[in-house]
Design an enzyme around this catalytic site. Structure first.
Site, PDB file in Angstrom:
ATOM      1  N   SER A 144       1.015  -1.096   0.121  1.00 55.42           N
ATOM      2  CA  SER A 144      -0.022   0.086  -0.028  1.00 55.42           C
ATOM      3  C   SER A 144       0.764   1.158  -0.045  1.00 55.42           C
ATOM      4  CB  SER A 144      -0.800   0.034   1.311  1.00 55.42           C
ATOM      5  OG  SER A 144      -1.697  -1.101   1.033  1.00 55.42           O
ATOM      6  N   ARG A 159       8.115   6.265  -3.791  1.00 54.83           N
ATOM      7  CA  ARG A 159       8.410   6.847  -2.634  1.00 54.83           C
ATOM      8  C   ARG A 159       7.732   6.104  -1.358  1.00 54.83           C
ATOM      9  NH1 ARG A 159       5.687   9.865  -5.691  1.00 54.83           N
ATOM     10  NH2 ARG A 159       3.368  10.444  -4.864  1.00 54.83           N
ATOM     11  N   ASP A 197      -3.785  -1.233  -1.682  1.00 60.61           N
ATOM     12  CA  ASP A 197      -4.788  -1.624  -0.678  1.00 60.61           C
ATOM     13  C   ASP A 197      -6.344  -1.021  -1.213  1.00 60.61           C
ATOM     14  OD1 ASP A 197      -4.098   0.768  -0.303  1.00 60.61           O
ATOM     15  OD2 ASP A 197      -4.139   0.376   1.870  1.00 60.61           O
TER      16      ASP A 197
HETATM   17  C1  BGC Z   1      -0.305   5.248   0.171  1.00 64.07           C
HETATM   18  C2  BGC Z   1      -1.325   4.445  -0.685  1.00 64.07           C
HETATM   19  C3  BGC Z   1      -2.392   3.699   0.199  1.00 64.07           C
HETATM   20  C4  BGC Z   1      -2.717   4.512   1.131  1.00 64.07           C
HETATM   21  C5  BGC Z   1      -3.955   3.772   2.251  1.00 64.07           C
HETATM   22  C6  BGC Z   1      -0.841   5.846   1.181  1.00 64.07           C
HETATM   23  O1  BGC Z   1       0.062   6.577   2.126  1.00 64.07           O
HETATM   24  O2  BGC Z   1       0.607   6.011  -0.433  1.00 64.07           O
HETATM   25  O3  BGC Z   1      -0.697   3.350  -1.584  1.00 64.07           O
HETATM   26  O4  BGC Z   1      -3.456   3.221  -0.597  1.00 64.07           O
HETATM   27  O5  BGC Z   1      -1.720   5.190   1.987  1.00 64.07           O
HETATM   28  O6  BGC Z   1      -2.993   2.890   2.734  1.00 64.07           O
END
Ligand code: BGC
Length: 473
Positions: A144, A159, A197
């Site tokens: 995620s 990142r 996610d």
């Molecule tokens: C991430 C996402 C993720 C979201 C929720 C963000 O910080 O960059 O990829 O879907 O958090 O978990």
């Protein structure tokens, strides 16, 4: 607020903070309009702040998918391993184990992270399949963080977000990093898809509810995913394989936590600026830093610390702990905000965990401040939903949401629903765009995506760019 028995100076500061954190209906509408523009920009060839990552999920699940899959989800505090049996007919069964992340993993070295994941999977497979497996178990890897994909089975980390800062992973494809460890440890598992996610949430919820229009996470981080038409993604023009038509759906992981990194429309306060400047990645995830679970407690903490420095709050108390960044996770504002216990005793106990003895008046102020922080987060959070609806012209939608803030923060759901009403100014009585509880995205969603991917591959259909597909043939 006028009922608070506090000094005029503190009263003045509280009013200023309230004004800074209050987001009017008009401001929400302005933010939403800019958001739509930014979503478009992210899909353009030139690109923008919001990555808008096409994730190569190119079918809507029918609910009839079947099979057995493994799914893993690297969360904030643990690694969840799930064995999912898709039974068709919109039904499924899951079996899961959570493995606590080792202390300090957020800032460890890459090898430590992947070895931990490898070992956890090895234990899970040994425990659940003591007599071995006849063929490698297909795995959906929920990762995620913003990861670019030219094919569904890769994920190049753009990142880290949410306080993760593991060296040697940014710019790398995390799938071979995991697969190498699994191979070395002889774990019979094959990564078939890398999943965000939000995409998992979108697909899992569509598996059970055809009215689902987006998958959302309001948790440690914030983000959303939805289906776009391939013909509306200019940055992929000329890159599709021959089986893709302009009407083929494509799930997009927006990564809209980075919305307004240019600071054009979000009503940032001096506290937001401080948090950003002191974070490991200043200038990034501007939207997320104002609203997500990872930062909400910190927003409250810096406000409180400011009032303490001005000697307006917790006078004559030992408040050293409040100087420590991130000492308050989102459970702190969550307890303070809608504390209904007599004398706010729940808040008192929570503060005691930080070694702070509080007076009732202090707790009343904290409650007020937490409510401003919580209300702002909920109201701003829906701008992403409203923007996707406007962009796709959805007049009705089930917006499937998950995450700790959505699940546990008191009043979040009601405040978010009100903010949607403020943006759309519906004249009808019933809300037509509603946030509903999502199905388990990183378990069931990852499994359904793995199933959809295998089905496409069996039919000879693409799951990545033309260039990638020719290379893997
Ligand atoms: C991430 C996402 C993720 C979201 C929720 C963000 O910080 O960059 O990829 O879907 O958090 O978990």
């Amino acid at each position: 607020m006028s009922s608070l028995n506090v000094s005029t100076q503190l009263q003045k500061e509280i009013s200023r903070i309230r004004d800074d954190l209050t987001v009017s209906a008009k401001t929400l509408q302005t933010i939403t309009d800019h958001f739509v523009h930014e979503l478009d920009k992210g899909l353009s060839k030139k690109g923008g702040n919001i990555p808008m990552i096409p994730v190569w999920v190119m079918d809507y699940p029918t609910g009839q998918e079947t099979g057995e899959y493994l799914a893993i989800d690297l969360g904030g505090t643990n690694l969840r391993v799930v064995y999912v049996t898709l039974k068709g007919n919109h039904e499924f069964e899951t079996q899961q184990t959570k493995y606590s992340l080792p202390e300090g993993i957020r800032t460890a070295e890459a090898d430590e992270l992947f070895e931990f994941i490898g070992l956890s999977l090895q234990t899970f497979v040994a425990d659940n399949f003591p007599s071995g497996v006849s063929h490698p178990i297909p795995l959906g890897f929920t990762f995620s963080y913003p990861a670019s994909q030219d094919i569904i089975s890769e994920g190049i980390l753009q990142r880290w977000t949410k306080g993760y800062d593991i060296h040697g992973v940014e710019g790398q494809d995390v799938v071979p990093m995991l697969q190498k460890v699994l191979h070395k440890m002889k774990v019979p598992v094959e990564v078939v898809a890398l999943i965000n996610d939000t995409t998992g949430t979108l697909v899992a919820s569509t598996y059970t509810d055809r009215e689902t229009r987006m998958g959302l996470i309001f948790g440690t981080g914030v983000n959303g995913a939805y289906y776009e038409k391939c013909g509306n993604i200019p940055k992929l023009e000329g890159k599709y394989a021959d089986d893709v038509s302009p009407d083929t759906p494509m799930a997009i992981n927006c990564e809209y936590g980075s919305f307004d990194n240019e600071h054009l429309v979000l009503p940032r306060t001096k506290y937001d600026i401080q948090i950003d400047e002191e974070s490991p990645r200043p200038g990034q995830q501007s939207f997320e830093k104002m609203i997500s679970g990872y930062y909400m407690g910190e927003v409250l903490r810096v406000i409180v610390a400011d009032l303490v420095h001005q000697k307006l709050l917790f006078r004559d108390q030992n408040i050293k702990s409040l100087e420590e960044p991130y000492i308050m996770d989102s459970s702190f504002p969550s307890v303070f905000d809608l504390d209904t216990s007599p004398q706010l005793l729940d808040s008192r106990d929570k503060l005691k965990l930080l070694g702070v003895d509080s007076a009732y008046e202090d707790r009343q102020v904290l409650q007020q401040l937490a409510a401003y922080v919580g209300e702002r987060a909920a109201r701003l959070s829906v701008c992403g939903i409203a923007a996707i609806c406007k962009k796709r012209n959805y007049k009705t939608a089930h917006c499937a949401a998950d995450g700790s803030v959505y699940d546990k923060y008191p009043g979040f759901k009601e405040r978010a629903a009100q903010a949607l009403r403020d943006i759309f100014e519906w004249e009808h009585v019933e809300d037509s765009i509603v946030i509903v509880h999502a199905e388990d995205g990183s378990g069931v969603g990852a499994a359904v995506i793995a199933a959809l991917t295998q089905k496409r591959l069996q039919k000879g259909q693409s799951v990545g760019t033309k260039a990638k597909m020719t290379r893997t043939e």
